[in-house]
Scaffold this motif. Structure first.
Motif, PDB file in Angstrom:
ATOM      1  N   ASP A  11       0.886  -1.155   0.000  1.00 25.97           N
ATOM      2  CA  ASP A  11       0.000   0.000   0.000  1.00 25.97           C
ATOM      3  C   ASP A  11       0.924   1.204   0.000  1.00 25.97           C
ATOM      4  O   ASP A  11       1.589   1.489   0.995  1.00 25.97           O
ATOM      5  CB  ASP A  11      -0.840  -0.054   1.285  1.00 25.97           C
ATOM      6  N   HIS A  57       0.619   1.898  -5.499  1.00 22.89           N
ATOM      7  CA  HIS A  57       0.603   0.587  -4.853  1.00 22.89           C
ATOM      8  C   HIS A  57       1.239  -0.484  -5.751  1.00 22.89           C
ATOM      9  O   HIS A  57       1.466  -0.260  -6.929  1.00 22.89           O
ATOM     10  CB  HIS A  57      -0.839   0.166  -4.569  1.00 22.89           C
ATOM     11  N   ASP A  87       1.772  -2.536   5.932  1.00 20.27           N
ATOM     12  CA  ASP A  87       1.358  -2.138   4.582  1.00 20.27           C
ATOM     13  C   ASP A  87       2.351  -2.578   3.507  1.00 20.27           C
ATOM     14  O   ASP A  87       2.220  -2.205   2.337  1.00 20.27           O
ATOM     15  CB  ASP A  87       1.054  -0.630   4.503  1.00 20.27           C
ATOM     16  N   TYR A 120     -21.120   9.208  -5.225  1.00 16.57           N
ATOM     17  CA  TYR A 120     -20.691   9.174  -3.825  1.00 16.57           C
ATOM     18  C   TYR A 120     -19.355   8.431  -3.699  1.00 16.57           C
ATOM     19  O   TYR A 120     -19.048   7.569  -4.515  1.00 16.57           O
ATOM     20  CB  TYR A 120     -21.759   8.473  -2.973  1.00 16.57           C
ATOM     21  N   PRO A 121     -18.562   8.766  -2.686  1.00 16.65           N
ATOM     22  CA  PRO A 121     -17.275   8.067  -2.513  1.00 16.65           C
ATOM     23  C   PRO A 121     -17.481   6.625  -2.065  1.00 16.65           C
ATOM     24  O   PRO A 121     -18.504   6.301  -1.463  1.00 16.65           O
ATOM     25  CB  PRO A 121     -16.579   8.880  -1.419  1.00 16.65           C
ATOM     26  N   HIS A 122     -16.548   5.761  -2.362  1.00 14.77           N
ATOM     27  CA  HIS A 122     -16.592   4.357  -1.943  1.00 14.77           C
ATOM     28  C   HIS A 122     -15.948   4.273  -0.553  1.00 14.77           C
ATOM     29  O   HIS A 122     -14.754   4.499  -0.419  1.00 14.77           O
ATOM     30  CB  HIS A 122     -15.818   3.507  -2.940  1.00 14.77           C
ATOM     31  N   PRO A 123     -16.755   3.928   0.490  1.00 17.27           N
ATOM     32  CA  PRO A 123     -16.208   4.011   1.856  1.00 17.27           C
ATOM     33  C   PRO A 123     -14.984   3.132   2.094  1.00 17.27           C
ATOM     34  O   PRO A 123     -14.129   3.488   2.893  1.00 17.27           O
ATOM     35  CB  PRO A 123     -17.372   3.532   2.738  1.00 17.27           C
ATOM     36  N   PHE A 124     -14.918   1.985   1.411  1.00 15.38           N
ATOM     37  CA  PHE A 124     -13.812   1.061   1.693  1.00 15.38           C
ATOM     38  C   PHE A 124     -12.638   1.220   0.732  1.00 15.38           C
ATOM     39  O   PHE A 124     -11.524   0.882   1.057  1.00 15.38           O
ATOM     40  CB  PHE A 124     -14.307  -0.391   1.662  1.00 15.38           C
ATOM     41  N   ARG A 126     -11.790   4.131  -0.826  1.00 20.90           N
ATOM     42  CA  ARG A 126     -11.474   5.536  -1.113  1.00 20.90           C
ATOM     43  C   ARG A 126      -9.980   5.812  -1.146  1.00 20.90           C
ATOM     44  O   ARG A 126      -9.529   6.748  -1.811  1.00 20.90           O
ATOM     45  CB  ARG A 126     -12.188   6.464  -0.127  1.00 20.90           C
ATOM     46  N   LYS A 127      -9.181   4.974  -0.466  1.00 25.78           N
ATOM     47  CA  LYS A 127      -7.729   5.168  -0.505  1.00 25.78           C
ATOM     48  C   LYS A 127      -7.061   4.284  -1.554  1.00 25.78           C
ATOM     49  O   LYS A 127      -5.853   4.331  -1.738  1.00 25.78           O
ATOM     50  CB  LYS A 127      -7.123   4.871   0.875  1.00 25.78           C
ATOM     51  N   TYR A 128      -7.866   3.441  -2.187  1.00 24.80           N
ATOM     52  CA  TYR A 128      -7.304   2.469  -3.135  1.00 24.80           C
ATOM     53  C   TYR A 128      -7.918   2.586  -4.521  1.00 24.80           C
ATOM     54  O   TYR A 128      -7.851   1.651  -5.319  1.00 24.80           O
ATOM     55  CB  TYR A 128      -7.476   1.043  -2.585  1.00 24.80           C
ATOM     56  N   GLU A 180     -16.838  -5.208 -10.980  1.00 28.68           N
ATOM     57  CA  GLU A 180     -17.434  -4.965  -9.658  1.00 28.68           C
ATOM     58  C   GLU A 180     -17.646  -3.481  -9.363  1.00 28.68           C
ATOM     59  O   GLU A 180     -17.308  -2.996  -8.279  1.00 28.68           O
ATOM     60  CB  GLU A 180     -16.573  -5.593  -8.560  1.00 28.68           C
ATOM     61  N   TYR A 239      -1.805   0.787  -9.402  1.00 27.59           N
ATOM     62  CA  TYR A 239      -1.125  -0.405  -8.906  1.00 27.59           C
ATOM     63  C   TYR A 239      -0.157  -0.946  -9.964  1.00 27.59           C
ATOM     64  O   TYR A 239      -0.542  -1.091 -11.122  1.00 27.59           O
ATOM     65  CB  TYR A 239      -2.128  -1.539  -8.647  1.00 27.59           C
TER      66      TYR A 239
ATOM     67  N   ASN B  86     -16.066  11.038   4.291  1.00 30.20           N
ATOM     68  CA  ASN B  86     -15.872  10.107   3.172  1.00 30.20           C
ATOM     69  C   ASN B  86     -16.031   8.635   3.530  1.00 30.20           C
ATOM     70  O   ASN B  86     -16.140   7.794   2.647  1.00 30.20           O
ATOM     71  CB  ASN B  86     -14.468  10.289   2.582  1.00 30.20           C
ATOM     72  N   PHE B 124      -3.792  -4.275   1.524  1.00 30.72           N
ATOM     73  CA  PHE B 124      -4.907  -3.385   1.204  1.00 30.72           C
ATOM     74  C   PHE B 124      -6.146  -3.655   2.051  1.00 30.72           C
ATOM     75  O   PHE B 124      -6.983  -2.790   2.232  1.00 30.72           O
ATOM     76  CB  PHE B 124      -5.266  -3.508  -0.277  1.00 30.72           C
TER      77      PHE B 124
END
Lengths: 245, 245
Positions: A11, A57, A87, A120-124, A126-128, A180, A239, B86, B124
């Motif tokens: 990560d 990543h 990470d 809307y942002p993707h809660p899981f 959002r950093k990836y 997905e 990535y 977020n 991740f």
């Protein structure tokens, strides 16, 4: 002297990229070298297949290193995963012939860019992933992607500083799929210049948003001027997926 | 007065769970109510289908609320996603009949637990899954899962404080599958007591590691003593996946 090949996932969010910067260990290479040097009882240098930019990543970065100590593959893997931060994970360690060199022997690399294309942002993720709120036209992006295929001088698509080194690279494939709920852009080539993938993806996003016409891409490539490339994809959605040998 | 149904995703890591605690807004309910009260110009209370524990995530939590203001579904959704942090996303808003009540009308809930069962951490998914290093025996876990099916008094499988309320719940299904390298445990029931899913999963993990025999489960259930349940799954791997109406 054993030669070990490492397959590494990381990560990149917390790091200044792959390449060690002096004694600064806020790099992936730095973190791994510090742990390996402890194991080996000597200063270890690892050779990565290539650099990844700050924040980018990796799903399967490849590196190799040599050490005098006679550790098994399992011992190296366990030691690394015990002492590396959470990470960075080493998912495989294997012995390779003495001549194996992760950079010189790398034939091709595949980068993956994950785009979340909802309001809307993707809660899981959002950093990836990269969040693009306005609807992207995938068909237009696919048309645009064709212009990057083959061998080109990618000066316009790089922030590389050196003017001496060749900017010519070959892109073997550039695929855009929905997976997905994410739009996934995969680009495979014989090598990538500094920021090159992020600039190519940035242009594809501009095309997908209707801000740029696909037919302008050959002109941008021919101009060899960075100013024309425009938007750059965010590192957090990018990535290093695979290195071919 | 309109009645709105919300479908909500959240990363529970930063929160003390769903349920509002006084004026503390480190809860999901608190965050959403604060934003909705701004929109409505009146104090809004939302009704969730049920609580989720501190740290637990949701893929599709359902809630409803009533307000006098005549906003469209799109307006509510856009306002919420603009002002919520977020790690909380509203993925659907729809008008529902006045009598719709997210808690009373919820028939069943499905929880998902994602387990990463490798020696090394997943770079991740480390905050979105539970890491079990030693190999789990899935067949044994599947056998054990059968003992939870049906209607039981789940006193031993809860940390609920109240001794007045019924501890009887029905489990409709409990499936264990491998999916993209993760072991996924899905449990569907008519309701779950405080910490109940985490305790059931904890026991399944003990069985998978060979620490506990599946046949001890009926004894634990019958004892109605919490002391016997043992391990509890970590909240970070747990998701409220679906609410049935």
């Amino acid at each position: 002297m054993n030669n070990y090949k490492l397959t590494i996932q990381y990560d990149g969010a917390r790091y200044k990229g792959w390449q060690r910067l002096g004694n600064d260990d806020k790099t992936i290479q730095g973190k791994i070298e510090n742990v390996l040097s402890e194991l080996a009882g000597e200063k270890i240098e690892i050779i990565g297949s290539g650099r990844t930019d700050a924040g980018v990543h990796a799903l399967a970065q490849i590196a190799n290193f040599k050490m005098h100590k006679d550790s098994t593959e399992d011992e190296v893997m366990q030691y690394l995963n015990r002492y590396l931060p959470n990470d960075i994970s080493v998912v495989d360690v294997s012995f390779v012939p003495d001549r194996f060199h992760a950079r010189y022997n790398a034939n091709d690399k595949t980068y993956l860019c994950k785009i979340w294309n909802e309001k809307y942002p993707h809660p899981f993720m959002r950093k990836y992933s990269m969040h693009v709120e306005d609807r992207l036209d995938i068909e237009k992006m696919r048309k645009a992607s064709q212009y990057f295929l083959g061998t080109h001088d990618f000066t316009s698509y790089s922030n590389a500083k050196s003017k001496k080194k060749s900017m010519v690279r070959e892109i073997y494939s550039l695929d855009i799929e929905e997976n997905e709920g994410f739009i996934e852009i995969k680009v495979r080539g014989n090598g990538f210049l500094y920021n090159m993938v992020r600039k190519i993806v940035g242009t594809l996003i501009e095309v997908g948003l209707g801000e740029k016409d696909p037919t302008t891409i050959p002109t941008i490539l021919e101009s060899k001027e960075r100013i024309q490339t425009g938007r750059m994809a965010e590192a957090e959605g990018l990535y290093l997926e695979k290195v071919g040998f």
